[in-house]
Design an enzyme around this catalytic site. Structure first.
Site, PDB file in Angstrom:
ATOM      1  N   GLY A  31       0.792  -1.264   0.062  1.00  0.00           N
ATOM      2  CA  GLY A  31       0.044   0.038   0.130  1.00  0.00           C
ATOM      3  C   GLY A  31       0.688   1.216   0.071  1.00  0.00           C
ATOM      4  N   ARG A  49       7.445   1.810   1.381  1.00  0.00           N
ATOM      5  CA  ARG A  49       7.625   0.434   1.749  1.00  0.00           C
ATOM      6  C   ARG A  49       8.208  -0.256   0.056  1.00  0.00           C
ATOM      7  NH1 ARG A  49       4.331  -3.019   5.412  1.00  0.00           N
ATOM      8  NH2 ARG A  49       5.668  -1.631   6.845  1.00  0.00           N
ATOM      9  N   ARG A  55      -0.471  -8.551  -3.828  1.00  0.00           N
ATOM     10  CA  ARG A  55      -0.474  -7.341  -2.636  1.00  0.00           C
ATOM     11  C   ARG A  55      -0.087  -7.764  -1.389  1.00  0.00           C
ATOM     12  NH1 ARG A  55      -2.614  -3.705   0.878  1.00  0.00           N
ATOM     13  NH2 ARG A  55      -3.659  -4.318   2.580  1.00  0.00           N
ATOM     14  N   GLU A 103      -8.563  -5.160   6.044  1.00  0.00           N
ATOM     15  CA  GLU A 103      -7.679  -4.264   5.485  1.00  0.00           C
ATOM     16  C   GLU A 103      -8.498  -3.538   4.568  1.00  0.00           C
ATOM     17  OE1 GLU A 103      -8.627  -5.783   2.125  1.00  0.00           O
ATOM     18  OE2 GLU A 103      -6.369  -5.735   1.828  1.00  0.00           O
ATOM     19  N   SER A 118      -0.864  -6.442  11.843  1.00  0.00           N
ATOM     20  CA  SER A 118      -0.026  -5.195  12.364  1.00  0.00           C
ATOM     21  C   SER A 118      -0.479  -5.034  13.652  1.00  0.00           C
ATOM     22  CB  SER A 118       0.044  -4.422  11.587  1.00  0.00           C
ATOM     23  OG  SER A 118      -1.287  -3.858  11.072  1.00  0.00           O
ATOM     24  N   ASP A 119      -2.042  -5.371  13.773  1.00  0.00           N
ATOM     25  CA  ASP A 119      -2.571  -5.047  15.052  1.00  0.00           C
ATOM     26  C   ASP A 119      -3.911  -6.032  15.260  1.00  0.00           C
ATOM     27  OD1 ASP A 119      -3.252  -2.889  12.601  1.00  0.00           O
ATOM     28  OD2 ASP A 119      -5.224  -3.318  13.874  1.00  0.00           O
TER      29      ASP A 119
HETATM   30  N1  HPA Z   1      -8.428  -1.450   9.509  1.00  0.00           N
HETATM   31  C1  HPA Z   1      -8.162  -1.555   8.213  1.00  0.00           C
HETATM   32  N2  HPA Z   1      -6.863  -1.600   7.773  1.00  0.00           N
HETATM   33  C2  HPA Z   1      -6.036  -1.876   8.566  1.00  0.00           C
HETATM   34  C3  HPA Z   1      -6.103  -2.068   9.727  1.00  0.00           C
HETATM   35  C4  HPA Z   1      -7.372  -1.913  10.581  1.00  0.00           C
HETATM   36  O1  HPA Z   1      -7.750  -2.158  11.717  1.00  0.00           O
HETATM   37  N3  HPA Z   1      -4.973  -2.502  10.345  1.00  0.00           N
HETATM   38  C5  HPA Z   1      -4.029  -2.525   9.044  1.00  0.00           C
HETATM   39  N4  HPA Z   1      -4.681  -2.214   8.327  1.00  0.00           N
END
Ligand code: HPA
Length: 240
Positions: free
Chosen positions: A21, A25, A88, A180, A204-205
């Site tokens: 994205g 990067r 992607r 995402e 990532s979270d």
């Molecule tokens: N929401 C949408 N896109 C994302 C998120 C999220 O929590 N984390 C990483 N990309």
């Protein structure tokens, strides 16, 4: 060629494309993974780099954020630069129980709350799905490297902020692995253009646990995802 959003000349974009994205990067992937990377476009600071990996030509170019931006780049690459495959590579907010930060998600389908992919055939809810051959190759690559990974649906959302908790819970209850913002657009455009696509994501979270990786880990933690994505791009079968 060039197109409104890509300035590369004929032959300057490889048939195999990695698509993060974030344009920064993209530049890092080119510097770390490519032999002889060269900048082939930078319209709107979306840099495209073409080089080679193990002697095979590859381009990396960012999608930007969200389905509209992804759809523009994917369409121009497939339609005007004759790109055959796009993978992607990005991040996702995890939804699955027991899913650790840094795990991979290989998106076997992409649900969406966006109107855009649904505009293609009025009255039909299209399945947004990847190319099976690349999916299989990505799974094999992750497994053979002993990387933690899951395969399943993601939600490509039009919103980053403010998803209602009941919507998130309902998606998780239906086995959605992460949220995402681009894959349904990529898969829809690939289907429309008759080409191949796949998404490989890093968690990532975690949305339900409220955890996120440090920015240092975010900068360095994407290498396994890129390695898996490259194996998918290089896989032999062009199974549709
Ligand atoms: N929401 C949408 N896109 C994302 C998120 C999220 O929590 N984390 C990483 N990309």
């Amino acid at each position: 060629m060039p197109t409104p959003h890509i300035a590369a000349g004929p032959g300057e974009i490889a048939p195999l494309v990695l698509m993060p994205g974030d344009p920064r990067r993209g530049r890092r992937i080119a510097q770390e993974f490519f032999d002889d990377p060269r900048l082939v476009t930078d319209v709107r600071s979306i840099e495209g780099w073409t080089g080679s990996i193990r002697g095979r030509a590859v381009t990396v170019i960012a999608s930007g954020m969200g389905i509209p931006s992804m759809s523009i780049y994917a369409t121009e690459l497939y339609r005007f630069y004759d790109v055959q495959r796009i993978v992607r590579v990005g991040t996702t907010g995890g939804l699955a129980e027991g899913q650790a930060l840094g795990e991979l998600v290989i998106a076997s389908s992409a649900h969406t709350d966006s109107a855009l992919p649904g505009l293609q055939i009025p009255g039909v809810s299209l399945s947004h799905a990847p190319a099976y051959g690349m999916l299989e190759a990505a799974v094999h690559a992750a497994r053979s490297r002993s990387l933690p990974y899951r395969v399943g649906p993601v939600l490509s959302s039009d919103t980053f902020y403010g998803s209602p908790p009941e919507k998130v819970a309902a998606l998780a209850a239906r086995g959605t692995l992460g949220i995402e913002m681009e894959s349904a657009g990529l898969y829809a455009i690939a289907a429309l253009e008759g080409r191949e696509a796949l998404t490989v994501l890093t968690v990532s979270d975690h949305i339900l646990r409220g955890e996120e990786v440090s920015s240092a880990d975010r900068e360095t933690g994407y290498a396994p995802m890129v390695e898996v994505a490259v194996e998918a791009l290089f896989s032999e079968t062009l199974a549709r």
